[in-house]
Write an enzyme that holds these catalytic residues in place. Structure first.
Site, PDB file in Angstrom:
ATOM      1  N   ALA A 103       0.872  -1.185   0.000  1.00 40.89           N
ATOM      2  CA  ALA A 103       0.000   0.000   0.000  1.00 40.89           C
ATOM      3  C   ALA A 103       0.898   1.221   0.000  1.00 40.89           C
ATOM      4  O   ALA A 103       1.640   1.450   0.947  1.00 40.89           O
ATOM      5  CB  ALA A 103      -0.910   0.005   1.224  1.00 40.89           C
ATOM      6  N   HIS A 104       0.842   1.970  -1.098  1.00 41.10           N
ATOM      7  CA  HIS A 104       1.715   3.137  -1.181  1.00 41.10           C
ATOM      8  C   HIS A 104       1.138   4.268  -2.023  1.00 41.10           C
ATOM      9  O   HIS A 104       1.683   5.360  -2.047  1.00 41.10           O
ATOM     10  CB  HIS A 104       3.063   2.747  -1.797  1.00 41.10           C
ATOM     11  CG  HIS A 104       2.991   2.472  -3.268  1.00 41.10           C
ATOM     12  ND1 HIS A 104       2.559   1.270  -3.765  1.00 41.10           N
ATOM     13  CD2 HIS A 104       3.253   3.255  -4.336  1.00 41.10           C
ATOM     14  CE1 HIS A 104       2.586   1.315  -5.087  1.00 41.10           C
ATOM     15  NE2 HIS A 104       2.992   2.509  -5.459  1.00 41.10           N
TER      16      HIS A 104
END
Length: 367
Positions: free
Chosen positions: A205-206
């Site tokens: 998740a970025h």
């Protein structure tokens, strides 16, 4: 003067352009690699050239991280200087980053012709910077290399002439065919993390729309925590620098079932991807890789520019809603991984070179 100039700057670009670089090497095509330095972490970036057995970049612009405008502006100036010096016949960019945007704009105003690898991806969400970048790159390119017929149809709907588009398959297939074996041979990540013969999920998740929004980021972590507890497994989360900064800024305590680790090199991440029971992600490239590897995937976004993955049953969208994350993860774990790979046969790089105006012998592949 050089035949082909590759403009790249991030991990996915290096991975997906590597097969094209290697095809140039096999065919005796002269090339120059221009690295913008958009990723500024050796772990995320430059180490890949060694891991993937690629030549070091001829130019490293070392632009680094800053605002979209400042970063892109610095790239425009530096790329223009290099292209003026080397005078390539063709410039190739890949994907949807600011490096792609800058390379495409400069090349479109230069003598060189421009090719966009992985053209035609659309999320229909113009709030995403990546969507703007890929649209601009497509509309200024002379050669558009669409990975699938779905991508081709988006380009045709936007009025791009058919003669500029070639459906090639995705170079990520070329890369995975070669690199999966290398990862199995070289990576010790499973042993190092104590994951040999252990069930686990892998998470990334970025993306800006997720980690820059505190509520969305907290909801994603809550949904992944509940998913892990529901299925009695640990989730491995290699934390991107952007996400790490937001975790600290928001004062987030990452839930216990989620083990945060430092970013992984490509081969280590590939090794974990192959072994994972489920991948939870907001990355477009990871969606593709999971689909090709036969690993069920949940995409924690409201949309995807890889609809082929959902069409074949390899992937589901959960948004950031914790309940949806749990439900879609449970549903995906019932899949057997036997879906059809929609991204081609591993000869995308050869098809790209065949379509370019280059005086070289390129291996013939089926169209």
């Amino acid at each position: 003067m050089t035949d082909v100039a590759f403009v790249l700057g991030t991990r996915p670009e290096i991975i997906k352009l590597a097969p094209v670089v290697q095809a140039c090497q096999r065919s005796g095509i002269e090339f120059t690699i221009i690295h913008t330095g958009q990723h500024y972490s050796d772990t995320l970036d430059s180490v890949f050239f060694d891991q993937l057995e690629l030549p070091a970049p001829d130019y490293n612009l070392r632009v680094g991280s800053s605002s979209h405008g400042e970063q892109t502006g610095e790239m425009l100036i530096a790329i223009e200087r290099v292209l003026t010096e080397i005078d390539p016949d063709v410039v190739l960019v890949q994907g949807d980053t600011n490096s792609v945007l800058a390379g495409a704009i400069v090349a479109s105003k230069a003598r060189a012709e421009l090719g966009h690898v992985e053209a035609g991806l659309r999320s229909s969400d113009r709030s995403m910077p990546e969507e703007i970048n890929r649209i601009v790159a497509d509309h200024v390119s002379d050669y558009l290399f669409a990975p699938t017929e779905q991508s081709e149809s988006y380009l045709l709907d936007e009025g791009i002439p058919a003669h500029r588009i070639t459906v090639t398959g995705n170079t990520v297939v070329d890369a995975l065919v070669r690199n999966r074996e290398i990862a199995h041979r070289k990576s010790t990540a499973l042993a190092d993390l104590g994951l040999v013969d252990t069930d686990f999920f892998l998470m990334t998740a970025h993306r800006q729309e997720n980690v820059d929004d505190e509520k969305r980021f907290r909801d994603i972590l809550a949904g992944v925590e509940r998913t892990a507890k529901t299925h009695g497994v640990e989730v491995i989360y290699p934390v991107h620098p952007r996400a790490r900064e937001r975790i600290e800024a928001f004062g987030i305590d990452v839930p216990d079932p989620i083990r945060t680790i430092e970013p992984l090199g490509y081969l280590d991440f590939l090794r974990l991807s192959v072994a994972a029971d489920l991948i939870l992600t907001d990355s477009g490239g990871v969606q593709e890789e999971a689909c090709i590897l036969g690993v069920p995937c949940v995409t924690m976004r409201d949309n995807t520019e890889r609809p082929e993955t959902t069409d074949v049953g390899a992937n589901q969208l959960s948004s950031s809603d914790p309940n949806r994350i749990v439900i879609t993860a449970t549903e995906m774990l019932l899949r057997d991984g036997e879906w059809e790979n929609p991204f081609g046969d591993g000869d995308a790089a050869e098809r790209i070179l065949q379509a370019l105006p280059l005086d070289a012998e390129v291996r013939e592949v089926a169209r």
